[in-house]
Enzyme design. Sequence first.
Site, PDB file in Angstrom:
ATOM      1  N   HIS A   1       0.880  -1.181   0.000  1.00 58.37           N
ATOM      2  CA  HIS A   1       0.000   0.000   0.000  1.00 58.37           C
ATOM      3  C   HIS A   1       0.914   1.226   0.000  1.00 58.37           C
ATOM      4  O   HIS A   1       2.028   1.162   0.515  1.00 58.37           O
ATOM      5  CB  HIS A   1      -0.831  -0.068   1.289  1.00 58.37           C
TER       6      HIS A   1
ATOM      7  N   ASP B   1       2.858  -4.896   8.040  1.00 59.24           N
ATOM      8  CA  ASP B   1       1.626  -4.132   7.890  1.00 59.24           C
ATOM      9  C   ASP B   1       0.488  -5.158   7.927  1.00 59.24           C
ATOM     10  O   ASP B   1       0.289  -5.908   6.968  1.00 59.24           O
ATOM     11  CB  ASP B   1       1.668  -3.388   6.548  1.00 59.24           C
TER      12      ASP B   1
ATOM     13  N   GLN C   1      -4.668  -5.500   6.759  1.00 61.52           N
ATOM     14  CA  GLN C   1      -5.650  -6.345   6.052  1.00 61.52           C
ATOM     15  C   GLN C   1      -5.606  -7.781   6.555  1.00 61.52           C
ATOM     16  O   GLN C   1      -6.117  -8.684   5.880  1.00 61.52           O
ATOM     17  CB  GLN C   1      -5.372  -6.305   4.532  1.00 61.52           C
TER      18      GLN C   1
ATOM     19  N   LYS D   1     -10.662  -1.105  10.338  1.00 58.93           N
ATOM     20  CA  LYS D   1     -10.767  -2.260   9.436  1.00 58.93           C
ATOM     21  C   LYS D   1     -11.094  -3.537  10.220  1.00 58.93           C
ATOM     22  O   LYS D   1     -11.247  -4.607   9.650  1.00 58.93           O
ATOM     23  CB  LYS D   1      -9.463  -2.442   8.664  1.00 58.93           C
TER      24      LYS D   1
ATOM     25  N   CYS E   1      -4.841   2.650  -3.645  1.00 57.32           N
ATOM     26  CA  CYS E   1      -3.612   3.145  -2.990  1.00 57.32           C
ATOM     27  C   CYS E   1      -2.450   2.181  -3.220  1.00 57.32           C
ATOM     28  O   CYS E   1      -1.576   2.031  -2.352  1.00 57.32           O
ATOM     29  CB  CYS E   1      -3.805   3.381  -1.492  1.00 57.32           C
TER      30      CYS E   1
HETATM   31  N1  ALA Z   1      -6.376   0.816   2.510  1.00 60.60           N
HETATM   32  C1  ALA Z   1      -7.780   0.905   2.309  1.00 60.60           C
HETATM   33  C2  ALA Z   1      -8.232   0.147   1.093  1.00 60.60           C
HETATM   34  O1  ALA Z   1      -7.551  -0.747   0.665  1.00 60.60           O
HETATM   35  C3  ALA Z   1      -8.278   2.282   2.334  1.00 60.60           C
HETATM   36  O2  ALA Z   1      -9.276   0.430   0.569  1.00 60.60           O
END
Ligand code: ALA
Length: 417
Positions: free
Chosen positions: A134, A211, A214, A237, A375
């Site tokens: 990202h 990171d 996710q 998230k 992103c």
């Molecule tokens: N990092 C977030 C996305 O993947 C905002 O949408």
Amino acid sequence: MEVNTQDITRAFIHNGEALAQQFPALQQYIYGKKLVYLDNSATTQKPLSVINAISDYYKTINSNIHRGVHHLSQKATDAYEVSRNTLAALINARKAHELIFTKGTTDGINMIADVFGRYALKKGDSVIISAMEHHSNIVPWQMICERYGATLKVIPMTQDGVLIMDDYIKLLDSTVKIVAVTYVSNSLGSVNPVKEIIRLAHNNGTPVLIDAAQAVQHMPIDVQDLDCDFLAISGHKMYGPTGIGILYGKEEWLEKLPPYQGGGDMIKTVTFEHTEYNELPFKFEAGTPHIEGAIVLKSAADFLTGLGLDKIAAFEHGLMTYLTAALQEFPEVDIIGKAKDKSGALSFVVKGAHPYDVGVLLDKMGIAVRTGHHCTQPVMDFFGVPGTIRASFAAYNTLDEIDYFVSSLKRALGMLL
Ligand code: ALA
């Protein structure tokens, strides 16, 4: 791809009802259609337990922490530290003071890039990231490399969206001072072999930042088992509030790194000549923090552990498998990111249709997806696409929603192609 749908659970059932029932935002109708929310990689909706915790905080606790002797301040301080303990348990940190409350993953990565840069980087050094990061795990390192004359090196990936480990090993030399990689790609869904990445880096004497923005909402995370040196997550998230997150750092690293920002709470004593810094974790928490967010994050962590992260992972794997099989039936659809191990997000492009147009039509049918570069512009450049359509999952999604998504996509493509 043959999928035995009998093996896939249609909805995550919790306390006798489909999980979505706990999410007021999911009960809405958009353009007259029941909302189907598949933009969970961007942010998840919030369960009632989290929404109520926000309201309870302002009704019964609201006060500044670590400052007042009065009852409410004590209550806020206790709740803030209880939340830190709960989050430490969620990621199995050895000590709660290894967790720093941040604004989110981006803030945590910027913090480590800044303080680690000051501590360790000089001309001729290098930093390793991966091809699927990202922007928030690219730009802070670029900025810091530029500041100290270091080089940014990138682990390449295959056309399937899998990191090339042989190339990673070649990049790991004595110039590498830190490795920063994503656990799960937000645009491809690839789950990276972070444990092996960390093991190899440690053999080279190099610390690793993960990171996990996710990952934390989709699978169990054990920082001691991974042996990562730093790990960053975002509250919003993982079913919690925005503007709050966690930066985990091994005690030995947090002790020796300099503070990030100066201000209240991060000091022991201040004179005009000299400041003595506070102990962990306060050394890294300058200023009045997002108290409400930090306290409510406990409710989000409780929600995740209440459902069971193993169960969430198994259920969402079913959603991913089911949608992947359905999309493979569309001749004009090309899935971007074909790693065997995927989680959270499924990206695709449609030959002859711009992702934006598909996204707008899906929206009119009540479906929320994200379109664009997510992103991750270097990922889009690598695959030679302007952007993708991304459906991303949470535990409250259902196979009925995936069926509706697939039939709506068919309708949208009928209009566009
Ligand atoms: N990092 C977030 C996305 O993947 C905002 O949408």
